[in-house]
Design a protein around this motif. Structure first.
Motif, PDB file in Angstrom:
ATOM      1  N   GLU A  43      38.165  52.687  55.459  1.00 42.52           N
ATOM      2  CA  GLU A  43      37.005  52.042  55.008  1.00 42.52           C
ATOM      3  C   GLU A  43      36.986  52.168  53.589  1.00 42.52           C
ATOM      4  O   GLU A  43      36.183  52.316  53.182  1.00 42.52           O
ATOM      5  N   THR A  44      38.522  52.293  53.505  1.00 40.06           N
ATOM      6  CA  THR A  44      39.078  51.497  51.563  1.00 40.06           C
ATOM      7  C   THR A  44      40.203  51.280  51.551  1.00 40.06           C
ATOM      8  O   THR A  44      40.925  51.192  52.172  1.00 40.06           O
ATOM      9  N   ASP A  45      40.432  50.495  50.134  1.00 39.23           N
ATOM     10  CA  ASP A  45      41.299  49.288  50.072  1.00 39.23           C
ATOM     11  C   ASP A  45      41.952  50.479  49.386  1.00 39.23           C
ATOM     12  O   ASP A  45      43.172  49.955  48.900  1.00 39.23           O
ATOM     13  N   ASP A  46      42.019  51.583  48.760  1.00 41.06           N
ATOM     14  CA  ASP A  46      42.315  52.094  47.862  1.00 41.06           C
ATOM     15  C   ASP A  46      44.075  52.697  48.396  1.00 41.06           C
ATOM     16  O   ASP A  46      44.045  53.608  49.155  1.00 41.06           O
ATOM     17  N   VAL A  47      45.177  52.476  47.414  1.00 40.92           N
ATOM     18  CA  VAL A  47      46.168  53.242  48.309  1.00 40.92           C
ATOM     19  C   VAL A  47      46.454  54.744  46.849  1.00 40.92           C
ATOM     20  O   VAL A  47      47.953  55.052  46.586  1.00 40.92           O
ATOM     21  N   ARG A  48      45.206  54.768  46.288  1.00 40.75           N
ATOM     22  CA  ARG A  48      45.742  55.446  44.779  1.00 40.75           C
ATOM     23  C   ARG A  48      45.956  56.778  45.627  1.00 40.75           C
ATOM     24  O   ARG A  48      45.992  57.886  46.541  1.00 40.75           O
ATOM     25  N   ALA A  62      23.294  65.108  29.361  1.00 42.39           N
ATOM     26  CA  ALA A  62      23.441  65.365  30.079  1.00 42.39           C
ATOM     27  C   ALA A  62      24.814  65.280  30.823  1.00 42.39           C
ATOM     28  O   ALA A  62      24.933  64.271  31.114  1.00 42.39           O
ATOM     29  N   SER A  63      24.909  66.416  31.601  1.00 43.95           N
ATOM     30  CA  SER A  63      26.149  66.174  33.603  1.00 43.95           C
ATOM     31  C   SER A  63      25.265  65.953  34.339  1.00 43.95           C
ATOM     32  O   SER A  63      24.847  66.932  34.554  1.00 43.95           O
ATOM     33  N   VAL A  64      26.038  64.892  34.784  1.00 43.13           N
ATOM     34  CA  VAL A  64      25.561  64.407  36.227  1.00 43.13           C
ATOM     35  C   VAL A  64      26.901  63.992  37.008  1.00 43.13           C
ATOM     36  O   VAL A  64      26.809  63.118  37.150  1.00 43.13           O
ATOM     37  N   PRO A  65      27.406  65.108  38.250  1.00 40.56           N
ATOM     38  CA  PRO A  65      28.359  64.458  38.591  1.00 40.56           C
ATOM     39  C   PRO A  65      27.678  63.490  40.049  1.00 40.56           C
ATOM     40  O   PRO A  65      27.325  64.084  40.078  1.00 40.56           O
ATOM     41  N   GLU A  66      28.990  63.191  40.318  1.00 42.64           N
ATOM     42  CA  GLU A  66      29.391  62.458  41.095  1.00 42.64           C
ATOM     43  C   GLU A  66      29.858  63.567  42.912  1.00 42.64           C
ATOM     44  O   GLU A  66      30.979  64.025  42.323  1.00 42.64           O
ATOM     45  N   PHE A  67      29.091  63.110  43.955  1.00 37.08           N
ATOM     46  CA  PHE A  67      30.192  63.876  44.323  1.00 37.08           C
ATOM     47  C   PHE A  67      30.493  62.688  45.891  1.00 37.08           C
ATOM     48  O   PHE A  67      30.632  62.886  47.053  1.00 37.08           O
ATOM     49  N   LEU A  68      30.014  61.235  45.505  1.00 36.70           N
ATOM     50  CA  LEU A  68      30.379  60.624  46.942  1.00 36.70           C
ATOM     51  C   LEU A  68      31.554  60.134  47.201  1.00 36.70           C
ATOM     52  O   LEU A  68      32.702  60.502  47.151  1.00 36.70           O
ATOM     53  N   ARG A  69      31.880  59.758  48.368  1.00 31.36           N
ATOM     54  CA  ARG A  69      33.214  59.417  49.307  1.00 31.36           C
ATOM     55  C   ARG A  69      33.313  58.337  49.208  1.00 31.36           C
ATOM     56  O   ARG A  69      33.323  57.247  49.398  1.00 31.36           O
ATOM     57  N   GLU A  70      34.821  57.257  48.514  1.00 35.79           N
ATOM     58  CA  GLU A  70      35.239  56.284  49.064  1.00 35.79           C
ATOM     59  C   GLU A  70      34.702  55.693  50.624  1.00 35.79           C
ATOM     60  O   GLU A  70      35.284  56.713  51.496  1.00 35.79           O
ATOM     61  N   GLY A  71      34.738  55.043  51.448  1.00 33.17           N
ATOM     62  CA  GLY A  71      34.294  54.289  52.199  1.00 33.17           C
ATOM     63  C   GLY A  71      32.655  55.252  52.862  1.00 33.17           C
ATOM     64  O   GLY A  71      32.332  54.354  54.139  1.00 33.17           O
ATOM     65  N   SER A  72      32.377  55.782  52.465  1.00 30.94           N
ATOM     66  CA  SER A  72      30.949  56.116  52.130  1.00 30.94           C
ATOM     67  C   SER A  72      30.189  56.666  51.550  1.00 30.94           C
ATOM     68  O   SER A  72      29.255  57.345  51.322  1.00 30.94           O
ATOM     69  N   ALA A  73      30.761  55.315  50.502  1.00 30.24           N
ATOM     70  CA  ALA A  73      29.917  55.999  48.929  1.00 30.24           C
ATOM     71  C   ALA A  73      28.937  55.028  49.062  1.00 30.24           C
ATOM     72  O   ALA A  73      27.882  56.578  47.896  1.00 30.24           O
TER      73      ALA A  73
END
Length: 445
Positions: free
Chosen positions: A320-325, A145-156
């Motif tokens: 609210e994230t340390d992601d710099v990508r 099955a495919s169950v995609p995610e829709f979360l946002r970094e910082g409020s995951a």
């Protein structure tokens, strides 16, 4: 239920932890021993509000564990969730190396019926390819099955525990029932669809949100030229229920691990089907150029930036994230350095990640916002950390060599700037000099 989550990046780690919080028995798998050791010691490799506390409480409760032993994790679980990375290749296509390797190892490990779930963002048709790989090695039946995610970094964590909807793509009624039961504690907004539509929903959703961001940034650029205020425009637009107010905040463009990657991947998917996705190509082009507005505004204020010291507040692509990508700060700082400027940068948590792109001989990494601003010829705000908006403008004025402020995230209001000496440029709003709004342009018809 008993779950194995393959991959402990943002999606895998947050999903696994939240499923354990719901009472499931979850084992998270990663092939990097140091990362597994870190997690087993209660340390968290990513900054995500609330995540560390949930990891600790669920490990103590015995519902959450971490291992490098994929075969053991798969053998002891009834649902296997694949959440490995699918980074972009140089041509924009999704790199499926990690997901294909995971499929091979899962196929070699399963010895009873399992439900295999792909949560990674993958091109249309990938789930079927994953199933084919598993069938090459498996000797027992399984459903996928495919169950995609829709979360946002910082409020995951919040997004995972309070989803707008759950999309389940599968042709198996048995898998659909099992996955509906797994997700039903989170929401009753559960949609069952075919696998390919599920895969496409993820890309289409992110592409549409990216389009809204680029659209409002284009409107912001026009607002600057005609003397309108983009925040008032966005507020008026958002009151229309057909449009909605989300993702209408003007700034210096989107970044991170999802929107840039997914828009490029969808353009490639369309291209492989001989379809020229002109709209989305324009969205990407607008977003790429938007971050250079900071450079253009700096040069309007300072002229040639060679020899100037530029203070930078914010390196992460969002707060609210340390992601710099793909953070706008990457292109902005690279351009400033190429043009001979000296850069002093501060971010509450992302500096160490950013240093992998620019070392300390290129950028001075500061320990505080004050240090980054002190004796700078101009200050640029690139991430809307709450810490920055809480700093009085009177303090910033004292720190700077010259009161030049480029607010790339519109954290200050016009009334904040009144009776100050700042030359203040924001995004899509009238410029201010010495506390006075610049005159509106003369329009001719």
């Amino acid at each position: 239920m008993k779950l194995a989550v393959i991959g402990t990046g943002y999606v895998g780690l947050v999903s696994g932890v939240c499923f354990s919080e719901l009472g499931n028995e979850v084992v998270c798998v990663d092939n990097v021993q140091a990362k597994v050791d870190m997690l087993n010691n209660g340390e968290v490799p990513i900054h995500e509000p609330g995540l560390k506390e949930l990891i600790s409480s669920n490990m103590v409760a015995g519902r959450l564990s971490f291992t490098t032993d994929l075969a053991s994790a798969v053998g002891s679980s009834e649902i296997i969730i694949i959440a490995v990375g699918t980074p972009s290749l140089p041509d924009g296509r999704a790199n499926l190396t990690y997901i294909e390797q995971a499929a091979k190892e899962i196929g070699q490990a399963i010895d009873t019926y399992k439900v295999i779930v792909v949560k990674s963002t993958v091109p249309v048709g990938t789930n079927e390819k994953v199933a084919d790989i598993i069938r090459e090695y498996a000797t027992v039946s399984f459903d996928f099955a495919s169950v995609p995610e829709f979360l946002r970094e910082g409020s995951a964590v919040k997004d995972t525990m309070n989803p707008d909807r759950i999309i389940i793509g599968t042709a198996s009624e048995r898998a659909a029932e099992k996955l509906t039961a797994l997700h039903s504690p989170l929401t009753n907004q559960i949609t069952i669809t075919d696998v390919r539509s599920s895969e496409m929903i993820k890309y289409a959703s992110n592409a549409f949100l990216a389009t809204k961001i680029s659209f409002i940034n284009e409107i912001a650029n026009i607002c600057e030229k005609v003397g309108a205020n983009v925040e008032e425009v966005a507020n008026g637009m958002g009151m229309d229920r057909r449009i909605g107010s989300s993702f209408l905040k003007a700034g210096i463009g989107y970044g991170g691990s999802c929107f840039p990657k997914d828009t490029q991947a969808l353009i490639q998917i369309a291209g492989q089907m001989d379809y020229d996705f002109k709209l989305l190509k324009s969205v990407v082009e607008v977003n790429s150029d938007q971050r250079f507005n900071v450079i253009r505004k700096l040069e309007e204020l300072l002229g040639d930036v060679a020899g100037c010291t530029i203070g930078i507040w914010g390196l992460a692509f969002k707060p609210e994230t340390d992601d710099v990508r793909d953070a706008p700060a990457l292109d902005i700082i690279e351009t400033l350095l190429a043009r001979g400027a000296q850069v002093k940068a501060y971010d509450p948590i992302a500096s160490s990640n950013f240093e992998r792109n620019f070392n300390r001989s290129e950028v001075k990494y500061c320990q505080s916002a004050q240090e980054a601003a002190t004796e700078a010829d101009a200050l640029c705000i690139l991430t809307e950390w709450k810490e920055f908006s809480n700093i009085p403008l009177s303090s910033i004025q004292q720190w700077l060599k010259s009161p030049n402020l480029i607010d790339g995230r519109n954290i200050y209001r016009e009334e904040d700037l009144k009776d100050t000496p700042f030359a203040y440029y924001s995004i899509g709003r009238p410029r201010m000099n010495n506390g006075v709004r610049e005159s509106n342009p003369v329009l001719s018809f």
